[in-house]
Write a protein that holds these residues in place. Structure first.
Motif, PDB file in Angstrom:
ATOM      1  N   SER A 175       0.861  -1.178   0.000  1.00 37.35           N
ATOM      2  CA  SER A 175       0.000   0.000   0.000  1.00 37.35           C
ATOM      3  C   SER A 175       0.898   1.229   0.000  1.00 37.35           C
ATOM      4  O   SER A 175       2.095   1.134   0.275  1.00 37.35           O
ATOM      5  CB  SER A 175      -0.894   0.017   1.243  1.00 37.35           C
ATOM      6  OG  SER A 175      -0.114   0.097   2.423  1.00 37.35           O
ATOM      7  N   MET A 176       0.318   2.391  -0.282  1.00 35.31           N
ATOM      8  CA  MET A 176       1.124   3.605  -0.344  1.00 35.31           C
ATOM      9  C   MET A 176       1.790   3.895   0.992  1.00 35.31           C
ATOM     10  O   MET A 176       2.959   4.284   1.052  1.00 35.31           O
ATOM     11  CB  MET A 176       0.261   4.788  -0.783  1.00 35.31           C
ATOM     12  CG  MET A 176       1.057   6.040  -1.079  1.00 35.31           C
ATOM     13  SD  MET A 176       2.194   5.847  -2.496  1.00 35.31           S
ATOM     14  CE  MET A 176       1.031   5.895  -3.866  1.00 35.31           C
ATOM     15  N   SER A 177       1.057   3.693   2.093  1.00 34.51           N
ATOM     16  CA  SER A 177       1.646   3.968   3.409  1.00 34.51           C
ATOM     17  C   SER A 177       2.793   3.010   3.707  1.00 34.51           C
ATOM     18  O   SER A 177       3.820   3.410   4.272  1.00 34.51           O
ATOM     19  CB  SER A 177       0.574   3.867   4.495  1.00 34.51           C
ATOM     20  OG  SER A 177      -0.049   2.594   4.478  1.00 34.51           O
ATOM     21  N   LEU A 178       2.639   1.743   3.304  1.00 31.37           N
ATOM     22  CA  LEU A 178       3.707   0.775   3.530  1.00 31.37           C
ATOM     23  C   LEU A 178       4.923   1.095   2.670  1.00 31.37           C
ATOM     24  O   LEU A 178       6.066   1.054   3.140  1.00 31.37           O
ATOM     25  CB  LEU A 178       3.209  -0.645   3.229  1.00 31.37           C
ATOM     26  CG  LEU A 178       4.264  -1.756   3.327  1.00 31.37           C
ATOM     27  CD1 LEU A 178       4.867  -1.811   4.726  1.00 31.37           C
ATOM     28  CD2 LEU A 178       3.652  -3.101   2.954  1.00 31.37           C
ATOM     29  N   ILE A 179       4.690   1.446   1.417  1.00 32.15           N
ATOM     30  CA  ILE A 179       5.802   1.775   0.512  1.00 32.15           C
ATOM     31  C   ILE A 179       6.561   2.994   1.036  1.00 32.15           C
ATOM     32  O   ILE A 179       7.790   3.054   0.970  1.00 32.15           O
ATOM     33  CB  ILE A 179       5.286   2.030  -0.916  1.00 32.15           C
ATOM     34  CG1 ILE A 179       4.629   0.763  -1.467  1.00 32.15           C
ATOM     35  CG2 ILE A 179       6.412   2.480  -1.832  1.00 32.15           C
ATOM     36  CD1 ILE A 179       5.478  -0.484  -1.392  1.00 32.15           C
ATOM     37  N   GLN A 282      10.335  15.554  -4.028  1.00 31.02           N
ATOM     38  CA  GLN A 282      10.391  14.324  -3.238  1.00 31.02           C
ATOM     39  C   GLN A 282      10.416  14.586  -1.736  1.00 31.02           C
ATOM     40  O   GLN A 282      10.838  13.736  -0.960  1.00 31.02           O
ATOM     41  CB  GLN A 282      11.603  13.479  -3.642  1.00 31.02           C
ATOM     42  CG  GLN A 282      12.946  14.099  -3.315  1.00 31.02           C
ATOM     43  CD  GLN A 282      14.098  13.135  -3.531  1.00 31.02           C
ATOM     44  OE1 GLN A 282      13.919  11.966  -3.805  1.00 31.02           O
ATOM     45  NE2 GLN A 282      15.316  13.651  -3.400  1.00 31.02           N
ATOM     46  N   SER A 283       9.948  15.771  -1.326  1.00 34.87           N
ATOM     47  CA  SER A 283       9.864  16.044   0.104  1.00 34.87           C
ATOM     48  C   SER A 283       8.786  15.161   0.723  1.00 34.87           C
ATOM     49  O   SER A 283       7.973  14.555   0.022  1.00 34.87           O
ATOM     50  CB  SER A 283       9.542  17.521   0.352  1.00 34.87           C
ATOM     51  OG  SER A 283       8.278  17.858  -0.181  1.00 34.87           O
ATOM     52  N   GLY A 284       8.750  15.093   2.038  1.00 31.76           N
ATOM     53  CA  GLY A 284       7.884  14.152   2.733  1.00 31.76           C
ATOM     54  C   GLY A 284       6.410  14.262   2.403  1.00 31.76           C
ATOM     55  O   GLY A 284       5.688  13.278   2.473  1.00 31.76           O
ATOM     56  N   ASP A 288       3.004  10.247  -2.458  1.00 31.57           N
ATOM     57  CA  ASP A 288       2.111   9.716  -3.492  1.00 31.57           C
ATOM     58  C   ASP A 288       2.550  10.182  -4.879  1.00 31.57           C
ATOM     59  O   ASP A 288       2.580   9.399  -5.835  1.00 31.57           O
ATOM     60  CB  ASP A 288       0.679  10.194  -3.252  1.00 31.57           C
ATOM     61  CG  ASP A 288      -0.050   9.314  -2.239  1.00 31.57           C
ATOM     62  OD1 ASP A 288       0.648   8.631  -1.473  1.00 31.57           O
ATOM     63  OD2 ASP A 288      -1.289   9.304  -2.227  1.00 31.57           O
ATOM     64  N   ALA A 289       2.879  11.472  -4.990  1.00 32.97           N
ATOM     65  CA  ALA A 289       3.284  12.033  -6.277  1.00 32.97           C
ATOM     66  C   ALA A 289       4.560  11.382  -6.777  1.00 32.97           C
ATOM     67  O   ALA A 289       4.696  11.060  -7.956  1.00 32.97           O
ATOM     68  CB  ALA A 289       3.477  13.544  -6.150  1.00 32.97           C
ATOM     69  N   MET A 290       5.518  11.194  -5.880  1.00 33.58           N
ATOM     70  CA  MET A 290       6.799  10.605  -6.269  1.00 33.58           C
ATOM     71  C   MET A 290       6.595   9.202  -6.837  1.00 33.58           C
ATOM     72  O   MET A 290       7.135   8.855  -7.892  1.00 33.58           O
ATOM     73  CB  MET A 290       7.718  10.538  -5.041  1.00 33.58           C
ATOM     74  CG  MET A 290       9.131  10.086  -5.332  1.00 33.58           C
ATOM     75  SD  MET A 290      10.109  11.302  -6.230  1.00 33.58           S
ATOM     76  CE  MET A 290      10.632  10.340  -7.625  1.00 33.58           C
ATOM     77  N   ASN A 396      -2.449  11.737  -6.660  1.00 35.65           N
ATOM     78  CA  ASN A 396      -2.725  10.531  -5.894  1.00 35.65           C
ATOM     79  C   ASN A 396      -4.057   9.940  -6.329  1.00 35.65           C
ATOM     80  O   ASN A 396      -4.729  10.456  -7.216  1.00 35.65           O
ATOM     81  CB  ASN A 396      -2.720  10.817  -4.386  1.00 35.65           C
ATOM     82  CG  ASN A 396      -3.681  11.924  -4.009  1.00 35.65           C
ATOM     83  OD1 ASN A 396      -4.699  12.115  -4.641  1.00 35.65           O
ATOM     84  ND2 ASN A 396      -3.345  12.671  -2.971  1.00 35.65           N
ATOM     85  N   SER A 397      -4.466   8.836  -5.716  1.00 32.15           N
ATOM     86  CA  SER A 397      -5.701   8.172  -6.118  1.00 32.15           C
ATOM     87  C   SER A 397      -6.938   8.916  -5.632  1.00 32.15           C
ATOM     88  O   SER A 397      -8.011   8.788  -6.215  1.00 32.15           O
ATOM     89  CB  SER A 397      -5.716   6.737  -5.579  1.00 32.15           C
ATOM     90  OG  SER A 397      -5.545   6.738  -4.175  1.00 32.15           O
ATOM     91  N   GLY A 398      -6.796   9.704  -4.565  1.00 30.05           N
ATOM     92  CA  GLY A 398      -7.952  10.407  -4.025  1.00 30.05           C
ATOM     93  C   GLY A 398      -8.128  11.809  -4.559  1.00 30.05           C
ATOM     94  O   GLY A 398      -9.221  12.342  -4.613  1.00 30.05           O
ATOM     95  N   GLY A 399      -7.039  12.459  -4.960  1.00 30.95           N
ATOM     96  CA  GLY A 399      -7.128  13.791  -5.541  1.00 30.95           C
ATOM     97  C   GLY A 399      -6.985  14.916  -4.540  1.00 30.95           C
ATOM     98  O   GLY A 399      -7.067  16.082  -4.909  1.00 30.95           O
TER      99      GLY A 399
END
Length: 435
Positions: A175-179, A282-284, A288-290, A396-399
């Motif tokens: 998932s995005m949070s895990l990645i 690529q800041s924190g 999602d964008a990165m 991201n997937s949510g916008g």
């Protein structure tokens, strides 16, 4: 309200109280729920959130069939009476175990139990275990909620402990949070843990790439090139035009149309080589964008006659173009976090704008810069050169995205408004430019 309705509602009120009141017990609801469960002939273990659904099924095998498809709308009549109360008790058990995860540290054993319970939840929804969680961004909002819960659990435990156990690591759902966690901690991993982390990142990249590749392919590109003579083959024969142009050759005596010239359809498309420069903050705040844009850049790099360049930056800029066709390698070379200074990215990007009319610069950031005016001046210069500038605030997937309002207004005033929304918007913009 009948007695059965009241008993069923007691179970659901207890469920809501447990989830939204931090797991605290309400004595009245607990005692009433226990009486309801016993009256329905069900085990008291259904009310204990520390007992896994697997454990309940092992002790009471007859319940396994009832859990499967439990929350799928019935094709015939809905359950009534005692069956409705029984169903409420089973539904409450699954939802409580999956969504009442509490707070504080989480052990590897607790994560494994949650994953097992999530599998039973997916079975209750009529899916295979892992099906809802295996396609990020493609299985609807529910998949995103499950991924978010799992991501929270991962954050609350020692991730390295999980990665060091191949069996447990294999059960993790990308998932995005895990990645994000893996990318932030990759430099501290080694051996088995690093290998498992890379495998998870690779799985996530491949799954997201499949979704994005479909979106790219669904948008047509190219315009007919009238300067290229059509190929004189049967499949290109324009029958209607041929008949129309030869109507003067109609012979009424033998009722035949004599054709002295054939017409063919134009099929050749003009394809102009285009340079696509993607700059990603690529800041924190832009994880999602990165991830999404790295994968998207690799897809466009695979299209014919598209020259793709990829730059990532925080307070330093990194030219990732040599690896642009392999998003997995790109992500391993990123260093998430730190400050934000877009001027260093501009220094790398501007020399790449060799043919402005044939270049698009996609700048992906929340635009909270350390040097606002300098970065805007640089983007303005690119726009005035004739290159197409596409500022993006969210991919991201949510916008959802938080974009610096000063930048948003300045970019809007110059005719290059910030795109903030689903990544499909960026795909459409890029395909329109390449057409």
């Amino acid at each position: 309200m009948t007695e059965l309705d009241a008993r069923r509602q007691v179970l659901y009120w207890r469920l809501l109280a447990r989830i939204f009141d931090g797991g605290e017990e309400q004595p009245a609801l607990e005692s009433a729920s226990m009486a309801t469960v016993q009256a329905a002939g069900l085990p008291a273990a259904l009310l204990d959130p520390s007992v896994a659904v697997d454990t309940v099924v092992q002790r009471f095998p007859e319940l396994a069939a009832e859990f499967e498809g439990l929350m799928v709308p019935p094709e015939d009549e809905a359950p009534t009476g005692e069956a409705q109360v029984r169903r409420a008790a089973l539904v409450s058990k699954v939802l409580l175990n999956v969504f009442a995860t509490g707070s504080g540290n989480v052990s590897a054993t607790q994560l494994a139990q949650w994953q097992s319970d999530a599998g039973w939840f997916e079975k209750a929804m009529g899916c295979e275990p892992g099906q809802l969680r295996s396609r990020p961004g493609a299985a609807g909002e529910l998949a995103g909620v499950l991924a978010g819960v799992e991501g929270d659990l991962v954050k609350r435990m020692q991730l390295r402990e999980v990665l060091a156990d191949p069996k447990l690591a294999k059960q993790l759902t990308p998932s995005m949070s895990l990645i994000e966690q893996l990318l932030r901690d990759k430099d501290n991993l080694s051996g088995v843990a690093l290998a498992n982390a890379k495998a998870l990142i690779r799985r996530f990249v491949d799954e997201v790439a499949e979704v994005l590749r479909t979106q790219v392919q669904q948008t047509s590109t190219g315009t007919l090139d009238r300067s290229v003579p059509p190929k004189r083959v049967y499949r290109n024969l324009d029958l209607e035009r041929t008949i129309w142009k030869n109507l003067t050759n109609w012979n009424p005596e033998d009722e035949r149309l004599y054709v002295d010239k054939l017409f063919y359809r134009q099929t050749a498309k003009r394809t102009t080589p285009a340079r696509l420069i993607v700059v990603v903050d690529q800041s924190g705040s832009m994880v999602d964008a990165m991830v999404n844009c790295t994968i998207l850049a690799s897809i466009f790099a695979g299209l014919p006659k598209v020259d793709v360049h990829l730059i990532a930056y925080d307070t330093r800029a990194l030219d990732l173009t040599p690896w642009v066709q392999d998003p997995f390698e790109v992500l391993l070379r990123t260093n998430l976090g730190g400050g934000t200074d877009g001027t260093v990215a501009l220094d790398l990007a501007r020399p790449k704008v060799a043919d402005p009319r044939n270049t698009v610069l996609v700048w992906i950031s929340d635009f909270y810069e350390s040097q606002d005016q300098a970065v805007f001046n640089g983007l303005q210069a690119v726009h005035r050169s004739g290159a197409k500038l596409i500022p993006v605030g969210s991919v991201n997937s949510g916008g959802q995205a938080s974009v610096n309002p000063w930048f948003r207004q300045k970019l809007k005033d110059q005719g290059t408004p910030v795109i903030s929304g689903h990544i499909r918007k960026l795909v459409t913009e890029l395909k329109n430019f390449l057409a």
